[in-house]
Write an enzyme that holds these catalytic residues in place. Structure first.
Site, PDB file in Angstrom:
ATOM      1  N   GLU A 131       0.825  -1.206   0.000  1.00 11.21           N
ATOM      2  CA  GLU A 131       0.000   0.000   0.000  1.00 11.21           C
ATOM      3  C   GLU A 131       0.858   1.254   0.000  1.00 11.21           C
ATOM      4  O   GLU A 131       0.543   2.233  -0.685  1.00 11.21           O
ATOM      5  CB  GLU A 131      -0.944  -0.015   1.207  1.00 11.21           C
ATOM      6  N   HIS A 134       2.010   2.006  -3.494  1.00  8.96           N
ATOM      7  CA  HIS A 134       1.066   2.734  -4.350  1.00  8.96           C
ATOM      8  C   HIS A 134       1.171   4.240  -4.119  1.00  8.96           C
ATOM      9  O   HIS A 134       1.073   5.035  -5.063  1.00  8.96           O
ATOM     10  CB  HIS A 134      -0.363   2.269  -4.071  1.00  8.96           C
ATOM     11  N   GLU A 189       0.224  -2.517  -9.980  1.00 12.43           N
ATOM     12  CA  GLU A 189       0.240  -3.572  -8.964  1.00 12.43           C
ATOM     13  C   GLU A 189       1.632  -4.198  -8.864  1.00 12.43           C
ATOM     14  O   GLU A 189       2.137  -4.456  -7.770  1.00 12.43           O
ATOM     15  CB  GLU A 189      -0.807  -4.645  -9.281  1.00 12.43           C
TER      16      GLU A 189
END
Length: 247
Positions: A131, A134, A189
């Site tokens: 996370e 990202h 991703e």
């Protein structure tokens, strides 16, 4: 509809409703007018709006209290990770059986208790790294910019007086729902997974957790890509990429 199997790294609509984000558009995007202005918003602007979104979500979601076993576990796992390369991080757990986690551009990271139930400590650390990846790679900022440059945002940003307020009430919530729920591309991703591997290495955690976490998700998805968008890599493929990096 997002199912339990599909929900990892996506915010389910049940907790993100337009009514949860009924705040003034002028305060939300300032002087932004149209797609060009939205795409040129500064990092500080994006972080400020992300902080607003996180506060709104926390106010509506079943947040685990500090004395909850979930909150205590996550606090212990992240005690030495309250900052990552200049990004201040904060964590909360939502008490729900959904299997999910997400991060906002301001460093707010939210875990669902359903995900914590199925993950080991190092697997949770992998998700934290993913996370953060990202955010640090600019993926979260880009999603916010795209959402703000949508037709609803453009119309609301250039509207005047009462009309702007009406649009804020009716359209802004849905706009921000899209910003958080939008699936990342395959390259995003993969980039976040790569960041997670480096994240684990820097902190001397077991990098094999990236593989085992994705293998667990693969079992949930039935071992195939049927329930995933073409731009969203299947957990099996991602696990294999991580396995190759370990080798």
């Amino acid at each position: 509809m997002i199912t339990r199997r599909q929900s990892l790294f996506l915010m389910p609509a049940a907790l993100l409703t337009p009514q949860a984000f009924a705040f003034d558009l002028g305060q939300a995007i300032g002087a932004a007018k149209g797609a060009t202005a939205a795409m040129s918003l500064s990092d500080d602007d994006i972080r400020a709006q992300s902080r607003r979104m996180a506060e709104q979500m926390d106010a509506k979601a079943p947040v685990a209290p500090a004395n909850s076993p979930y909150a205590k576990r996550l606090a212990a796992l992240t005690a030495t990770c309250r900052e990552d390369q200049g990004l201040a991080l904060n964590y909360k757990v939502y008490l729900t059986r959904e299997i999910n986690a997400f991060a906002m551009a301001d460093g707010s990271i939210r875990f669902y208790s359903g995900l914590m139930d199925m993950m080991t400590d190092d697997e949770i650390r992998y998700v934290v790294g993913h996370e953060i990846g990202h955010v640090q790679s600019g993926h979260t900022k880009k999603r916010m910019q795209v959402a703000m440059s949508s037709s609803a945002a453009q119309q609301a940003a250039v509207a005047a007086g009462g009309k702007a307020g009406a649009l804020a009430q009716s359209d802004l919530g849905e706009l921000f729902v899209k910003a958080v729920k939008a699936q990342h591309s395959q390259s995003n991703e993969n980039e976040a997974d790569d960041y997670a591997m480096k994240f684990l290495s820097r902190r001397s955690h077991d990098r094999r957790a990236a593989v085992t976490a994705l293998e667990k998700l693969d079992k949930l998805s039935g071992g195939g890509k049927a329930d995933w968008l073409s731009t969203h890599p299947a957990p099996r493929d991602r696990a294999e990429r991580m396995r190759q990096q370990l080798a």
